[in-house]
Design an enzyme around this catalytic site. Structure first.
Site, PDB file in Angstrom:
ATOM      1  N   GLU A  18      -0.679   1.450  -5.397  1.00  0.00           N
ATOM      2  CA  GLU A  18      -0.445   0.191  -4.689  1.00  0.00           C
ATOM      3  C   GLU A  18      -0.422  -1.003  -5.636  1.00  0.00           C
ATOM      4  O   GLU A  18      -1.251  -1.093  -6.536  1.00  0.00           O
ATOM      5  CB  GLU A  18      -1.577  -0.007  -3.661  1.00  0.00           C
ATOM      6  CG  GLU A  18      -1.822   1.230  -2.816  1.00  0.00           C
ATOM      7  CD  GLU A  18      -3.145   1.178  -2.054  1.00  0.00           C
ATOM      8  OE1 GLU A  18      -3.604   0.070  -1.722  1.00  0.00           O
ATOM      9  OE2 GLU A  18      -3.729   2.244  -1.804  1.00  0.00           O
ATOM     10  N   HIS A  28       0.840  -1.204   0.000  1.00  0.00           N
ATOM     11  CA  HIS A  28       0.000   0.000   0.000  1.00  0.00           C
ATOM     12  C   HIS A  28       0.881   1.261   0.000  1.00  0.00           C
ATOM     13  O   HIS A  28       0.866   2.051   0.958  1.00  0.00           O
ATOM     14  CB  HIS A  28      -0.867  -0.060   1.267  1.00  0.00           C
ATOM     15  CG  HIS A  28      -2.043   0.852   1.318  1.00  0.00           C
ATOM     16  ND1 HIS A  28      -1.945   2.222   1.222  1.00  0.00           N
ATOM     17  CD2 HIS A  28      -3.355   0.579   1.485  1.00  0.00           C
ATOM     18  CE1 HIS A  28      -3.148   2.752   1.336  1.00  0.00           C
ATOM     19  NE2 HIS A  28      -4.032   1.778   1.497  1.00  0.00           N
TER      20      HIS A  28
HETATM   21  O1  TA6 Z   1      -6.089   1.313  -0.610  1.00  0.00           O
HETATM   22  C1  TA6 Z   1      -7.051   2.310  -0.503  1.00  0.00           C
HETATM   23  C2  TA6 Z   1      -7.820   2.102   0.780  1.00  0.00           C
HETATM   24  O2  TA6 Z   1      -8.406   0.835   0.792  1.00  0.00           O
HETATM   25  C3  TA6 Z   1      -8.837   3.243   0.904  1.00  0.00           C
HETATM   26  O3  TA6 Z   1     -10.151   2.823   0.721  1.00  0.00           O
HETATM   27  C4  TA6 Z   1      -8.534   3.852   2.252  1.00  0.00           C
HETATM   28  O4  TA6 Z   1      -9.440   3.609   3.218  1.00  0.00           O
HETATM   29  C5  TA6 Z   1      -7.132   3.393   2.536  1.00  0.00           C
HETATM   30  O5  TA6 Z   1      -6.934   2.168   1.900  1.00  0.00           O
HETATM   31  C6  TA6 Z   1      -6.548   3.453   3.927  1.00  0.00           C
HETATM   32  O6  TA6 Z   1      -6.966   2.461   4.779  1.00  0.00           O
HETATM   33  P1  TA6 Z   1      -6.520   2.488   6.299  1.00  0.00           P
HETATM   34  O7  TA6 Z   1      -7.063   1.248   6.930  1.00  0.00           O
HETATM   35  O8  TA6 Z   1      -5.022   2.486   6.306  1.00  0.00           O
HETATM   36  O9  TA6 Z   1      -7.055   3.762   6.886  1.00  0.00           O
END
Ligand code: TA6
Length: 282
Positions: A257, A155
């Site tokens: 990502e 991510h």
């Molecule tokens: O990868 C994008 C995502 O899934 C978004 O929907 C957003 O919520 C982000 O990840 C962050 O997630 P987190 O659990 O780290 O706040």
């Protein structure tokens, strides 16, 4: 100075610093097995790390390259993005030569992970730092006796000066699921993506590398093994809802990502799977 590896304390937690060729550095924390910093020889930091990030393991560290496994986002019953982001990984190997520094961190199932997800696994993150690139490989081995399925991602939070000036190339013609538009499936028609609002998209089956250009930054993004690419920026309102970001942080980050989301990856008993993301300063 020859490349080397040292253990350090970073924001009060145990981490490993890779001192790469010509002054390139990277920092990887044992908490989450997460890359938190990547600096190229010109002194430029390429990863966003929130100044309000929490380092006590109660939530994932906001920034760097969190590892999402065995569930991407909220696509299942597990905690969001799985559970390895808040676990303590251990150092499994390190190596350096004139042109690289490399570390491997590992994590295996235990009673706590099995209470959430009843599978035996061994995960590894290998980070290789070269003069102009960082390569992050995620490998998961099924150490149990039945197959398992997972979704996941590396991510990566890329640091940009102003996300409104960023252009992301390489996704033209791909279908994506748009989380800010009721999960509608949309075909990308632009040759370059500009961030002008909240963006939360899963691009399916991407075979080409991406190029992120922003001001005088030019970053190549390649993945292997991970079929999908997620692009996320929370924009002003989304950022205000996050407890561990400052109000203007949306402007300085763009997540691109390497992900496996649409089709869960099946790992047969005794086998392993790997995927990687490479970021290149071009
Ligand atoms: O990868 C994008 C995502 O899934 C978004 O929907 C957003 O919520 C982000 O990840 C962050 O997630 P987190 O659990 O780290 O706040």
């Amino acid at each position: 100075m020859k490349p080397s590896i040292e253990t350090i304390e970073f924001h009060g937690i145990e981490a490993v610093r890779l001192n790469g060729p010509r002054g390139a550095t990277a920092i990887v924390s044992l908490l989450g097995g997460q890359v938190l910093s990547w600096i190229t020889p010109d002194g430029r930091e390429h990863l966003f790390l929130s100044e309000r990030a929490v380092f006590d393991g109660s939530v994932a560290i906001r920034g760097g390259i969190p590892v999402c496994f065995p569930q991407f986002g909220g696509l299942g019953e597990l905690p969001k993005h799985g559970f390895v982001r808040t676990r303590e990984w251990s150092l499994a190997g390190q190596r350096s030569a004139d042109d690289y520094a490399l570390v491997t961190l590992e994590l295996a199932d235990d009673a706590e992970t099995r209470a959430l997800w009843p599978h035996a696994f061994r995960a590894e993150i290998t980070v290789m730092l070269e003069v102009d690139r960082i390569d992050v490989e995620f490998c998961v081995e099924n150490t149990g006796s039945v197959p398992f399925a997972f979704t996941g991602a590396l991510h990566s939070y890329l640091r940009v000066v102003q996300v409104e000036d960023a252009l992301l190339e390489g996704l033209h013609g791909h279908d994506y699921r748009d989380a800010v538009d009721d999960d509608r499936i949309v075909r990308e028609t632009g040759t370059e993506i500009q961030i002008e609002n909240a963006v939360d998209r899963i691009y399916f089956d991407v075979r080409r590398p991406q190029l992120l250009r922003a001001g005088n930054l030019s970053l190549g993004i390649q993945s292997q093994g991970f079929p999908d690419v997620v692009v996320w920026n929370p924009w002003v309102e989304g950022c205000a809802r996050l407890k561990d970001t400052a109000p203007d942080n949306w402007r300085h980050m763009l997540c691109v990502e390497a992900a496996a989301v649409r089709n869960p990856v099946i790992v047969p008993a005794g086998e392993e799977w790997y995927g990687r993301q490479t970021l290149v300063d071009v």
